[in-house]
Write a protein that holds these residues in place. Structure first.
Motif, PDB file in Angstrom:
ATOM      1  N   LYS A  21     -30.307  64.336   6.935  1.00 52.23           N
ATOM      2  CA  LYS A  21     -30.148  62.911   6.616  1.00 52.23           C
ATOM      3  C   LYS A  21     -31.041  62.503   5.452  1.00 52.23           C
ATOM      4  O   LYS A  21     -30.667  61.682   4.610  1.00 52.23           O
ATOM      5  CB  LYS A  21     -30.473  62.065   7.843  1.00 52.23           C
ATOM      6  N   ILE A  22     -32.225  63.086   5.397  1.00 55.15           N
ATOM      7  CA  ILE A  22     -33.118  62.782   4.270  1.00 55.15           C
ATOM      8  C   ILE A  22     -32.499  63.253   2.966  1.00 55.15           C
ATOM      9  O   ILE A  22     -32.527  62.563   1.935  1.00 55.15           O
ATOM     10  CB  ILE A  22     -34.494  63.424   4.495  1.00 55.15           C
ATOM     11  N   ALA A  23     -31.907  64.423   3.025  1.00 58.98           N
ATOM     12  CA  ALA A  23     -31.276  64.936   1.812  1.00 58.98           C
ATOM     13  C   ALA A  23     -30.075  64.101   1.424  1.00 58.98           C
ATOM     14  O   ALA A  23     -29.824  63.847   0.241  1.00 58.98           O
ATOM     15  CB  ALA A  23     -30.863  66.393   2.033  1.00 58.98           C
TER      16      ALA A  23
ATOM     17  N   THR B  69     -19.913  62.995  -3.159  1.00 59.35           N
ATOM     18  CA  THR B  69     -19.391  63.016  -1.785  1.00 59.35           C
ATOM     19  C   THR B  69     -19.390  64.402  -1.206  1.00 59.35           C
ATOM     20  O   THR B  69     -18.711  64.681  -0.216  1.00 59.35           O
ATOM     21  CB  THR B  69     -17.962  62.457  -1.768  1.00 59.35           C
ATOM     22  N   GLU B  70     -20.125  65.271  -1.832  1.00 59.79           N
ATOM     23  CA  GLU B  70     -20.145  66.659  -1.362  1.00 59.79           C
ATOM     24  C   GLU B  70     -20.855  66.739  -0.018  1.00 59.79           C
ATOM     25  O   GLU B  70     -21.897  66.123   0.194  1.00 59.79           O
ATOM     26  CB  GLU B  70     -20.864  67.525  -2.400  1.00 59.79           C
ATOM     27  N   ALA B  71     -20.279  67.469   0.896  1.00 62.94           N
ATOM     28  CA  ALA B  71     -20.851  67.593   2.242  1.00 62.94           C
ATOM     29  C   ALA B  71     -22.129  68.398   2.192  1.00 62.94           C
ATOM     30  O   ALA B  71     -22.272  69.323   1.385  1.00 62.94           O
ATOM     31  CB  ALA B  71     -19.841  68.247   3.176  1.00 62.94           C
TER      32      ALA B  71
ATOM     33  N   SER C 117     -31.333  75.837   1.504  1.00 62.61           N
ATOM     34  CA  SER C 117     -30.188  74.980   1.818  1.00 62.61           C
ATOM     35  C   SER C 117     -30.503  73.509   1.552  1.00 62.61           C
ATOM     36  O   SER C 117     -29.651  72.757   1.069  1.00 62.61           O
ATOM     37  CB  SER C 117     -29.767  75.176   3.275  1.00 62.61           C
ATOM     38  N   VAL C 118     -31.743  73.100   1.849  1.00 53.76           N
ATOM     39  CA  VAL C 118     -32.120  71.711   1.594  1.00 53.76           C
ATOM     40  C   VAL C 118     -32.201  71.446   0.101  1.00 53.76           C
ATOM     41  O   VAL C 118     -31.730  70.415  -0.412  1.00 53.76           O
ATOM     42  CB  VAL C 118     -33.457  71.379   2.286  1.00 53.76           C
ATOM     43  N   LEU C 119     -32.782  72.376  -0.651  1.00 48.72           N
ATOM     44  CA  LEU C 119     -32.902  72.184  -2.096  1.00 48.72           C
ATOM     45  C   LEU C 119     -31.543  72.194  -2.781  1.00 48.72           C
ATOM     46  O   LEU C 119     -31.305  71.463  -3.744  1.00 48.72           O
ATOM     47  CB  LEU C 119     -33.799  73.264  -2.694  1.00 48.72           C
ATOM     48  N   SER C 120     -30.646  73.004  -2.269  1.00 49.31           N
ATOM     49  CA  SER C 120     -29.313  73.033  -2.869  1.00 49.31           C
ATOM     50  C   SER C 120     -28.538  71.758  -2.604  1.00 49.31           C
ATOM     51  O   SER C 120     -27.650  71.382  -3.376  1.00 49.31           O
ATOM     52  CB  SER C 120     -28.525  74.242  -2.351  1.00 49.31           C
ATOM     53  N   ALA C 121     -28.858  71.103  -1.518  1.00 47.43           N
ATOM     54  CA  ALA C 121     -28.162  69.859  -1.196  1.00 47.43           C
ATOM     55  C   ALA C 121     -28.665  68.689  -2.017  1.00 47.43           C
ATOM     56  O   ALA C 121     -27.978  67.665  -2.119  1.00 47.43           O
ATOM     57  CB  ALA C 121     -28.307  69.540   0.289  1.00 47.43           C
ATOM     58  N   LEU C 122     -29.844  68.802  -2.606  1.00 48.94           N
ATOM     59  CA  LEU C 122     -30.376  67.706  -3.405  1.00 48.94           C
ATOM     60  C   LEU C 122     -29.568  67.563  -4.688  1.00 48.94           C
ATOM     61  O   LEU C 122     -29.121  68.558  -5.275  1.00 48.94           O
ATOM     62  CB  LEU C 122     -31.846  67.964  -3.745  1.00 48.94           C
TER      63      LEU C 122
END
Length: 711
Positions: free
Chosen positions: A638-640, A649-651, A677-682
């Motif tokens: 959620k933070i990301a 809108t990327e999941a 995974s978290v860094l890639s979602a940023l």
């Protein structure tokens, strides 16, 4: 010729000496010389005169002889050779030395003797008489005894002090009485909830008194028992009486009805062992409920309370409440002279204001019939037994508290409304129109903010409206109240004015807290020190005026040398704190937990390195790794997601436990995978120049970077 006259003077003076002696001898030999005790001062004066005459005669005899000897020893002066020649002769130094050694000290000694003898004639006798007086005032080395009963002597002292204070007390005028009544708006709120009845008294919308009545915990105060004496302790001047309530109650010698004991057994000394014996039956009344390890307190001086007065069968004195005006007191005295029998006495309540002679007569007759029934039951029943019980607390409060001073009484509960209406219709029908039924959905105590006041009263610290504070601590012997300025810094003036304002506000709040918490016993108030005596008197006067609204018995003592105000107050019930609390099972009400070892050593033993010194580097404690739960992973996701722009809108991938388990079997590190995974979602950072335009303020208006002339 001159020399002859000087010689004659001592002869005349010396002749007075044998004359005085002859008169004194004649006075001793004469049969009339014996005088009465009233003539002794005259003899003392005559002796003083004789001694002074003797001293002056001795001085006169010695003076011519000394002058004659000095004249013989003085050197002869040479005659002048011519009439114009002057001869000067200096004084002899030896004459000055002899004069200073002989005459001056002698005169000073005589004067000292005259001063010592002139006042009383016999100073030695006076000093001998004063010495025994100094020895008699020495401090005693052993405990002293009081003649008779110690408790009776203490009771006499309290009555004496009360009479002295009563003489100084000003009489309440009718205008002051009406102004006091009209200045305060009083409301009584009654609530029935969970099998208990709660009663609150409000003054100007603020809760000042609170009572709790439970059917299973009825108070014993006012009940009359036929008890049996179990034990008598002469050294404590007390007797323990069995009243059938499990724990024995105590009857002190100061509460014994000595008039009744004298009628039964004749004239006896006022000692409790002479009035009571083990196994005797005694008629007693409870004056104080059992508290803690102490049993109930008894008295054999029975008093039966009514609506308008209190009937005292064994008393021959009448009393009227001092809260009534002087005109009303005079009217009630005239009525009671014809109503009360000589063998009994009454104490008129404040509720008797405006009561007619018929109402007072009905009250006296009902209480007298009740006393006759008690006497018959005491002769027929077997001890221990209950002969008379006081009504429920609700009826007792309505009888003792509710009067014309209250604007209304609000009742929440059908049963309580029925009980109060029935009682008022019998004793005070004129107060029925002030009964009001509470019909709103909200709780009555919440509507009148009674619950909030009770919650604040259960705390140790009380805040004043101006910012000051009170700290109330209760001990076994007394209750101590400390006054602090807190956040109150005053508005203008100096420190003395600020402190006095805070103390005046604290005096009113202290009285409200004493009434609401139902604190009794010895109370010590530590006000903030004031320099001016007028300010101290003002604070003490405000405290006494506020206490006039309290219906319980109280007494304000003098201010101590340390500036502490001492007072006493009689407690009505169990107390607010005792009603809403119970002792802690760990500390047993002490407020602290006691360890077997010193607390510092116990704390240091739990630390890793007890050898840490000041200035050394502190080692950070090692934290054991813990597993990452699904909730933690979702929170990170959620933070990301919150950092991602609105257009993206990327999941965002979320790692589940299965994926983590698979990652554990592989050679890769799960922590690194989670971080990747978290860094890639940023989201990617915006390109330079594509962000929001900055604006800067100028005197001409808002200028954007593109519109700037510099660009």
């Amino acid at each position: 010729m001159v020399k002859k006259k000087e010689d004659e003077k001592p002869d005349d003076t010396a002749s007075a000496k044998p004359a005085a002696k002859s008169r004194a001898a004649a006075a001793k030999k004469s049969p009339t010389a014996k005088t009465s005790p009233t003539d002794k001062p005259a003899e003392t004066k005559a002796a003083a005169k004789t001694s002074r005459a003797k001293a002056s005669a001795d001085k006169a005899e010695k003076a011519p002889a000394k002058k004659k000897a000095a004249a013989e020893k003085a050197p002869a002066l040479e005659a002048p050779s011519s009439p114009r020649q002057l001869v000067f002769a200096g004084p002899d130094p030896e004459l000055f030395a002899k004069f200073s050694q002989s005459e001056e000290p002698g005169e000073r000694q005589v004067r000292r003797r005259q001063r010592n003898r002139g006042a009383d004639g016999d100073s030695a006798a006076t000093t001998e008489k004063r010495r025994p007086a100094k020895e008699a005032t020495e401090a005693p080395s052993k405990p002293q005894r009081v003649r008779g009963s110690t408790r009776l002597e203490a009771k006499r002292q309290r009555r004496r002090e009360g009479r002295d204070q009563g003489r100084r007390r000003a009489v309440v005028t009718e205008s002051e009485f009406l102004a006091r009544r009209e200045s305060v708006e009083r409301v009584m709120v009654v609530r029935e909830k969970a099998g208990r009845t709660q009663i609150a008294v409000l003054e100007d919308g603020i809760t000042v008194e609170h009572y709790v009545a439970k059917s299973e915990e009825a108070s014993l105060i006012g009940n009359v028992y036929l008890g049996r004496v179990q034990n008598v302790l002469p050294s404590m001047e007390a007797a323990f009486v069995d009243i059938g309530r499990g724990r024995n109650a105590v009857l002190y010698s100061g509460e014994v009805d000595w008039d009744a004991a004298t009628e039964e057994g004749g004239e006896r000394p006022k000692r409790i062992e002479a009035a009571l014996k083990t196994g005797d039956s005694v008629l007693v009344q409870v004056t104080k409920d059992p508290v803690g390890h102490k049993g109930a307190r008894l008295t054999s001086q029975i008093s039966l309370p009514g609506r308008y007065l209190v009937y005292v069968p064994g008393g021959g004195m009448n009393g009227i409440s001092r809260k009534l005006p002087d005109t009303e007191r005079s009217r009630l005295k005239a009525i009671l002279k014809t109503l009360v029998p000589e063998s009994a006495g009454v104490i008129v309540r404040t509720a008797a204001e405006g009561a007619t002679e018929e109402q007072l007569t009905r009250d006296v007759e009902r209480l007298q019939a009740q006393w006759d029934a008690l006497q018959k039951a005491a002769q027929s029943e077997k001890a221990p037994d209950l002969l008379h019980s006081e009504p429920d607390l609700l009826v007792k409060i309505i009888r003792d508290v509710f009067n014309e001073d209250f604007q209304k009484i609000v009742i929440s509960g059908e049963e309580q409304h029925t009980v109060i209406s029935d009682y008022l219709s019998q004793v005070a029908p004129d107060l029925l129109d002030r009964v009001e039924v509470y019909s709103e959905e909200a709780d009555a105590f919440d509507h009148y903010r009674v619950s909030e006041a009770i919650h604040k009263a259960l705390e140790r610290k009380v805040w004043l409206p101006s910012g000051g504070s009170l700290v109330i601590d209760r001990t076994e012997a007394m209750t101590v109240v400390d006054v602090n300025t807190g956040k109150f810094v005053g508005s203008g003036g100096n420190l003395e004015e600020t402190v006095t304002k805070n103390n005046l506000e604290a005096a009113e709040e202290i009285v409200r807290q004493l009434r609401l918490r139902d604190i009794g016993g010895i109370i010590v108030i530590d006000f903030i020190d004031m320099v001016l005596e007028s300010n101290r008197d003002l604070v003490l006067r405000r405290l006494v005026e506020t206490l006039s609204r309290d219906r319980t018995k109280h007494q304000v003592a003098e201010v101590t040398s340390l500036g502490l105000v001492q007072m006493t107050r009689k407690r009505l019930g169990l107390g607010l704190l005792e009603t809403f609390s119970e002792n802690c099972e760990h500390c047993q009400g002490r407020g602290v937990v006691v360890h077997q070892e010193p607390v510092g050593k116990a704390r240091s033993s739990s630390a890793e390195s007890p050898r840490k010194r000041r200035g050394s580097q502190k080692e950070t404690p090692k934290v054991a790794p813990h597993a990452i739960t699904d909730d933690t992973r979702n929170a990170l996701a959620k933070i990301a997601a919150s950092t991602v722009g609105s257009g993206n809108t990327e999941a965002i991938p979320v790692i589940t436990e299965e994926q983590l388990a698979q990652a554990d079997t592989s050679d890769s590190d799960p922590k690194k995978d989670l971080l990747e995974s978290v860094l890639s979602a940023l989201p990617e950072p915006p390109a330079p120049g594509t962000g929001r335009r900055r604006r800067r303020a100028s005197s001409k208006g808002v200028v954007t970077p593109e519109a700037s002339p510099e660009s």
